[in-house]
Design a protein around this motif. Structure first.
Motif, PDB file in Angstrom:
ATOM      1  N   VAL A   1     -35.630 128.768  73.265  1.00 49.59           N
ATOM      2  CA  VAL A   1     -35.718 130.230  73.192  1.00 49.59           C
ATOM      3  C   VAL A   1     -34.833 130.749  72.055  1.00 49.59           C
ATOM      4  CG1 VAL A   1     -35.270 132.388  74.420  1.00 49.59           C
ATOM      5  CG2 VAL A   1     -36.307 130.452  75.635  1.00 49.59           C
ATOM      6  N   GLN A   2     -33.655 130.137  71.883  1.00 47.15           N
ATOM      7  CA  GLN A   2     -32.766 130.555  70.803  1.00 47.15           C
ATOM      8  C   GLN A   2     -33.423 130.331  69.447  1.00 47.15           C
ATOM      9  OE1 GLN A   2     -29.281 131.819  71.268  1.00 47.15           O
ATOM     10  NE2 GLN A   2     -29.970 132.513  69.254  1.00 47.15           N
ATOM     11  N   ARG A   3     -34.122 129.218  69.284  1.00 48.68           N
ATOM     12  CA  ARG A   3     -34.819 128.940  68.016  1.00 48.68           C
ATOM     13  C   ARG A   3     -35.899 129.983  67.749  1.00 48.68           C
ATOM     14  NH1 ARG A   3     -34.286 123.561  69.666  1.00 48.68           N
ATOM     15  NH2 ARG A   3     -36.401 123.566  70.549  1.00 48.68           N
ATOM     16  N   ILE A   4     -36.646 130.338  68.788  1.00 51.48           N
ATOM     17  CA  ILE A   4     -37.697 131.340  68.638  1.00 51.48           C
ATOM     18  C   ILE A   4     -37.103 132.675  68.198  1.00 51.48           C
ATOM     19  CG2 ILE A   4     -39.298 132.776  69.983  1.00 51.48           C
ATOM     20  CD1 ILE A   4     -40.016 130.224  71.575  1.00 51.48           C
ATOM     21  N   VAL A   5     -36.018 133.083  68.848  1.00 48.50           N
ATOM     22  CA  VAL A   5     -35.367 134.359  68.520  1.00 48.50           C
ATOM     23  C   VAL A   5     -34.811 134.325  67.097  1.00 48.50           C
ATOM     24  CG1 VAL A   5     -33.385 135.839  69.080  1.00 48.50           C
ATOM     25  CG2 VAL A   5     -34.884 134.990  70.909  1.00 48.50           C
ATOM     26  N   ASP A   6     -34.134 133.247  66.738  1.00 45.79           N
ATOM     27  CA  ASP A   6     -33.567 133.149  65.387  1.00 45.79           C
ATOM     28  C   ASP A   6     -34.649 133.144  64.315  1.00 45.79           C
ATOM     29  OD1 ASP A   6     -30.814 133.184  65.902  1.00 45.79           O
ATOM     30  OD2 ASP A   6     -30.796 131.056  66.419  1.00 45.79           O
TER      31      ASP A   6
ATOM     32  N   SER B   1     -44.022 136.213  74.263  1.00 47.41           N
ATOM     33  CA  SER B   1     -45.365 135.629  74.123  1.00 47.41           C
ATOM     34  C   SER B   1     -45.273 134.173  73.673  1.00 47.41           C
ATOM     35  CB  SER B   1     -46.200 136.438  73.132  1.00 47.41           C
ATOM     36  OG  SER B   1     -46.417 137.758  73.598  1.00 47.41           O
ATOM     37  N   LEU B   2     -44.418 133.901  72.699  1.00 48.14           N
ATOM     38  CA  LEU B   2     -44.230 132.516  72.250  1.00 48.14           C
ATOM     39  C   LEU B   2     -43.673 131.646  73.368  1.00 48.14           C
ATOM     40  CD1 LEU B   2     -42.860 133.268  68.688  1.00 48.14           C
ATOM     41  CD2 LEU B   2     -44.779 131.732  69.154  1.00 48.14           C
ATOM     42  N   VAL B   3     -42.717 132.186  74.130  1.00 44.81           N
ATOM     43  CA  VAL B   3     -42.098 131.411  75.205  1.00 44.81           C
ATOM     44  C   VAL B   3     -43.107 131.095  76.299  1.00 44.81           C
ATOM     45  CG1 VAL B   3     -40.356 131.439  77.032  1.00 44.81           C
ATOM     46  CG2 VAL B   3     -39.765 132.280  74.751  1.00 44.81           C
ATOM     47  N   ILE B   4     -43.848 132.112  76.758  1.00 43.03           N
ATOM     48  CA  ILE B   4     -44.771 131.871  77.866  1.00 43.03           C
ATOM     49  C   ILE B   4     -45.953 131.012  77.414  1.00 43.03           C
ATOM     50  CG2 ILE B   4     -46.289 133.899  77.645  1.00 43.03           C
ATOM     51  CD1 ILE B   4     -44.804 132.468  80.918  1.00 43.03           C
ATOM     52  N   CYS B   5     -46.368 131.143  76.155  1.00 46.50           N
ATOM     53  CA  CYS B   5     -47.448 130.294  75.645  1.00 46.50           C
ATOM     54  C   CYS B   5     -47.019 128.833  75.660  1.00 46.50           C
ATOM     55  CB  CYS B   5     -47.853 130.716  74.234  1.00 46.50           C
ATOM     56  SG  CYS B   5     -48.917 132.174  74.171  1.00 46.50           S
TER      57      CYS B   5
ATOM     58  N   ASP C   1     -53.926 132.781  69.961  1.00 47.81           N
ATOM     59  CA  ASP C   1     -54.768 133.714  70.712  1.00 47.81           C
ATOM     60  C   ASP C   1     -53.994 134.937  71.195  1.00 47.81           C
ATOM     61  OD1 ASP C   1     -56.845 131.915  70.377  1.00 47.81           O
ATOM     62  OD2 ASP C   1     -56.547 130.960  72.322  1.00 47.81           O
ATOM     63  N   HIS C   2     -52.760 135.111  70.715  1.00 47.63           N
ATOM     64  CA  HIS C   2     -51.914 136.168  71.275  1.00 47.63           C
ATOM     65  C   HIS C   2     -52.514 137.562  71.088  1.00 47.63           C
ATOM     66  CE1 HIS C   2     -50.474 136.234  67.072  1.00 47.63           C
ATOM     67  NE2 HIS C   2     -50.134 137.480  67.294  1.00 47.63           N
ATOM     68  N   GLY C   3     -53.182 137.806  69.976  1.00 50.47           N
ATOM     69  CA  GLY C   3     -53.786 139.117  69.764  1.00 50.47           C
ATOM     70  C   GLY C   3     -54.805 139.443  70.842  1.00 50.47           C
ATOM     71  N   PHE C   4     -55.613 138.446  71.198  1.00 51.49           N
ATOM     72  CA  PHE C   4     -56.634 138.621  72.233  1.00 51.49           C
ATOM     73  C   PHE C   4     -56.009 138.928  73.585  1.00 51.49           C
ATOM     74  CE2 PHE C   4     -58.694 136.406  75.789  1.00 51.49           C
ATOM     75  CZ  PHE C   4     -59.871 137.117  75.875  1.00 51.49           C
ATOM     76  N   PHE C   5     -55.046 138.112  74.027  1.00 57.35           N
ATOM     77  CA  PHE C   5     -54.538 138.341  75.380  1.00 57.35           C
ATOM     78  C   PHE C   5     -53.592 139.540  75.446  1.00 57.35           C
ATOM     79  CE2 PHE C   5     -51.558 134.722  74.227  1.00 57.35           C
ATOM     80  CZ  PHE C   5     -50.349 135.392  74.349  1.00 57.35           C
TER      81      PHE C   5
ATOM     82  N   LEU D   1     -51.989 135.855  86.052  1.00 56.25           N
ATOM     83  CA  LEU D   1     -50.744 136.458  86.532  1.00 56.25           C
ATOM     84  C   LEU D   1     -49.558 136.008  85.691  1.00 56.25           C
ATOM     85  CD1 LEU D   1     -48.844 137.876  88.558  1.00 56.25           C
ATOM     86  CD2 LEU D   1     -49.016 135.832  90.003  1.00 56.25           C
ATOM     87  N   LEU D   2     -49.444 134.700  85.465  1.00 57.07           N
ATOM     88  CA  LEU D   2     -48.289 134.170  84.745  1.00 57.07           C
ATOM     89  C   LEU D   2     -48.299 134.584  83.275  1.00 57.07           C
ATOM     90  CD1 LEU D   2     -48.245 130.597  86.326  1.00 57.07           C
ATOM     91  CD2 LEU D   2     -46.720 132.505  86.869  1.00 57.07           C
ATOM     92  N   LEU D   3     -49.472 134.638  82.671  1.00 55.68           N
ATOM     93  CA  LEU D   3     -49.560 135.004  81.257  1.00 55.68           C
ATOM     94  C   LEU D   3     -49.215 136.481  81.045  1.00 55.68           C
ATOM     95  CD1 LEU D   3     -50.298 134.243  78.340  1.00 55.68           C
ATOM     96  CD2 LEU D   3     -52.677 134.796  78.891  1.00 55.68           C
ATOM     97  N   VAL D   4     -49.820 137.359  81.857  1.00 53.43           N
ATOM     98  CA  VAL D   4     -49.592 138.795  81.679  1.00 53.43           C
ATOM     99  C   VAL D   4     -48.161 139.162  82.064  1.00 53.43           C
ATOM    100  CG1 VAL D   4     -50.269 141.103  82.428  1.00 53.43           C
ATOM    101  CG2 VAL D   4     -52.022 139.379  81.976  1.00 53.43           C
ATOM    102  N   ALA D   5     -47.734 138.714  83.254  1.00 53.89           N
ATOM    103  CA  ALA D   5     -46.376 139.040  83.700  1.00 53.89           C
ATOM    104  C   ALA D   5     -45.332 138.385  82.802  1.00 53.89           C
ATOM    105  CB  ALA D   5     -46.180 138.592  85.144  1.00 53.89           C
ATOM    106  N   GLY D   6     -45.687 137.252  82.217  1.00 52.15           N
ATOM    107  CA  GLY D   6     -44.727 136.510  81.413  1.00 52.15           C
ATOM    108  C   GLY D   6     -44.429 137.103  80.062  1.00 52.15           C
ATOM    109  N   HIS D   7     -45.290 138.028  79.571  1.00 54.06           N
ATOM    110  CA  HIS D   7     -44.969 138.626  78.271  1.00 54.06           C
ATOM    111  C   HIS D   7     -44.872 140.148  78.310  1.00 54.06           C
ATOM    112  CE1 HIS D   7     -49.344 139.373  77.722  1.00 54.06           C
ATOM    113  NE2 HIS D   7     -48.961 140.285  76.848  1.00 54.06           N
ATOM    114  N   GLU D   8     -45.676 140.817  79.146  1.00 55.49           N
ATOM    115  CA  GLU D   8     -45.684 142.282  79.155  1.00 55.49           C
ATOM    116  C   GLU D   8     -44.330 142.861  79.574  1.00 55.49           C
ATOM    117  OE1 GLU D   8     -47.281 145.105  78.647  1.00 55.49           O
ATOM    118  OE2 GLU D   8     -49.058 144.279  77.688  1.00 55.49           O
ATOM    119  N   THR D   9     -43.805 142.376  80.681  1.00 54.41           N
ATOM    120  CA  THR D   9     -42.582 142.959  81.228  1.00 54.41           C
ATOM    121  C   THR D   9     -41.383 142.715  80.316  1.00 54.41           C
ATOM    122  OG1 THR D   9     -42.386 140.947  82.569  1.00 54.41           O
ATOM    123  CG2 THR D   9     -43.332 142.882  83.631  1.00 54.41           C
ATOM    124  N   THR D  10     -41.196 141.478  79.897  1.00 52.69           N
ATOM    125  CA  THR D  10     -40.033 141.148  79.072  1.00 52.69           C
ATOM    126  C   THR D  10     -40.113 141.817  77.710  1.00 52.69           C
ATOM    127  OG1 THR D  10     -39.908 139.015  80.222  1.00 52.69           O
ATOM    128  CG2 THR D  10     -38.613 139.256  78.214  1.00 52.69           C
ATOM    129  N   ALA D  11     -41.305 141.884  77.129  1.00 51.37           N
ATOM    130  CA  ALA D  11     -41.459 142.550  75.831  1.00 51.37           C
ATOM    131  C   ALA D  11     -41.028 144.003  75.916  1.00 51.37           C
ATOM    132  CB  ALA D  11     -42.912 142.459  75.355  1.00 51.37           C
TER     133      ALA D  11
END
Length: 400
Positions: free
Chosen positions: A118-123, A148-152, A161-165, A232-242
């Motif tokens: 996660v630190q690498r993604i953020v950096d 989105s990167l983390v949950i993917c 496919d991130h634009g689509f979902f 559930l895991l895909l939507v909840a995994g990026h919408e809320t944290t974003a």
């Protein structure tokens, strides 16, 4: 109350106070522990206004999370064929059976092992921010890509496919979306995840969806259940944290003394405390947690009848003065761990260890690496998500 006096829910926030709960909800909290509110369909469930009563009801076996039960206070018209959000809207034992299948990747120990990734993604995303245009929309350039990167990676969903979902997720969590729009977004995502599960059946990998596919192969899950679980895991995994990343950043920019406290400290305990306080202070669950009574329940001097709906509004619970004195003040040193931003009881958020980790990494990195980060527009020009079941900002132009 007469029917004309029953307030509409959700209630509007006050202009100029985007971080605070609606004034009408706060007024009800001061007046009474239970109040009738009116929903989009004319139904009048109970709004549970106080922290202690919400926690008591969220663990009461006489209260159901099953959205198909009569009297359930649905936040919007249901699409034909159900919600597609799987176990989150079910009761035990089926809820526990399905949830247990995906619990292991979200344990504190497993999530802690993800911190370097996660630190690498953020950096990497901050590197791209600094090398790109200035000003920039922090939502599109940073807040959405991080979770989105983390949950993917965790699920085994192609980030390409991130634009689509993301676009379809926005539709199904938008409160004012037409039923046919919500149904189309839901069907598109379910079809997409069903195809992914099928691909994992053919070529399993070391990811969560492959584990779900293995349950299908073993006869423990149907393909429909697997796709719903993935949704559930895909939507909840990026919408809320974003939304929490962007809204938390804006709140800190509006409270420079608290931002300085976080930016100038390398104490992991302070960072963890800051995450809990921001979760308490902001609360992005716009619709409250919805339930329906299965039996008559006596609480707070009232009788909730079987079949009556209940709404537990986390935003006012997390400002309850009995639990959080001076709760309208953002204080990153506050012990806020008892907040109900993730819910309470058997249905509390499965992914909360991952959300905490992502927020800790973001809040401890972004402002230190970009110490001059500032809004690029006046506060009144920032568009907030008053139209969504998840609260946040549509965009956050920033400069440095």
């Amino acid at each position: 109350m007469t029917t004309t006096e029953i307030p509409e829910f959700p209630m509007p926030r006050a202009a100029g106070c985007p971080f605070d709960p609606p004034p009408a909800a706060r007024a009800l909290q001061e007046e009474t522990p239970l109040a009738r509110v009116r929903l989009w369909d004319g139904s009048t469930p109970w709004l549970v206004t106080r922290y202690a009563d919400q926690r008591a009801l969220l663990v009461d076996p006489r209260v159901s999370a099953d959205i198909t039960r009569p009297g359930y206070p649905s936040p919007a018209p249901l699409p034909k064929g159900g919600t597609g959000f799987g176990f989150i809207l079910m009761d035990n034992p089926e809820h526990a059976r399905l949830r247990k299948m995906v619990t292991a990747p979200f344990t504190i120990r497993r999530v802690a092992a993800m911190r370097p990734a996660v630190q690498r993604i953020v950096d990497d995303l901050i590197d791209e921010l600094l090398a790109g245009p200035n000003p920039v929309d922090l939502v599109e350039a940073f807040a959405l890509p991080v979770p989105s990167l983390v949950i993917c990676e965790l699920l085994g969903v192609p980030y390409a496919d991130h634009g689509f979902f993301q676009e379809n997720s926005k539709v199904i969590v938008r409160r004012d979306a037409k039923p046919e729009e919500r149904l189309a977004g839901h069907q598109a995502l379910i079809g997409y995840l069903d195809r992914l599960v099928g691909a994992k059946l053919e070529n399993p990998a070391d990811d969560l969806l492959s584990g779900v596919a293995a349950r299908v192969a073993a006869g423990e899950l149907t393909r429909v259940e697997a796709a719903q679980m993935g949704l559930l895991l895909l939507v909840a995994g990026h919408e809320t944290t974003a939304n929490m990343i962007a809204l938390g950043t804006l709140a800190l920019l509006e409270h420079p003394d608290q931002l300085a406290l976080l930016r100038e400290s390398d104490d992991p305990a302070l960072v963890a405390s800051a995450v809990e306080e921001l979760l308490r202070y902001l609360n992005i669950t716009h619709n409250g947690r919805r339930r329906v009574a299965l039996e008559d329940i006596e609480i707070a001097g009232e009788t909730i009848r079987a079949g009556e709906g209940l709404i537990m509004a986390s935003d006012i619970a997390n400002r309850d003065p009995e639990v959080f004195p001076d709760g309208d003040r953002l204080d990153l040193t506050r012990d806020a761990h008892r907040h109900v931003a993730f819910g309470f009881g058997v249905h509390q958020c499965l992914g909360q260890p991952l959300a905490r980790l992502e927020l800790q990494v973001v809040y401890s990195t972004l402002y230190r690496r970009i110490p001059t980060l500032a809004p690029a527009v006046e506060p009144g020009k920032i568009p907030f998500k008053h139209d969504g079941s998840v609260y946040g900002v549509h965009e956050l132009p920033v400069t440095w």
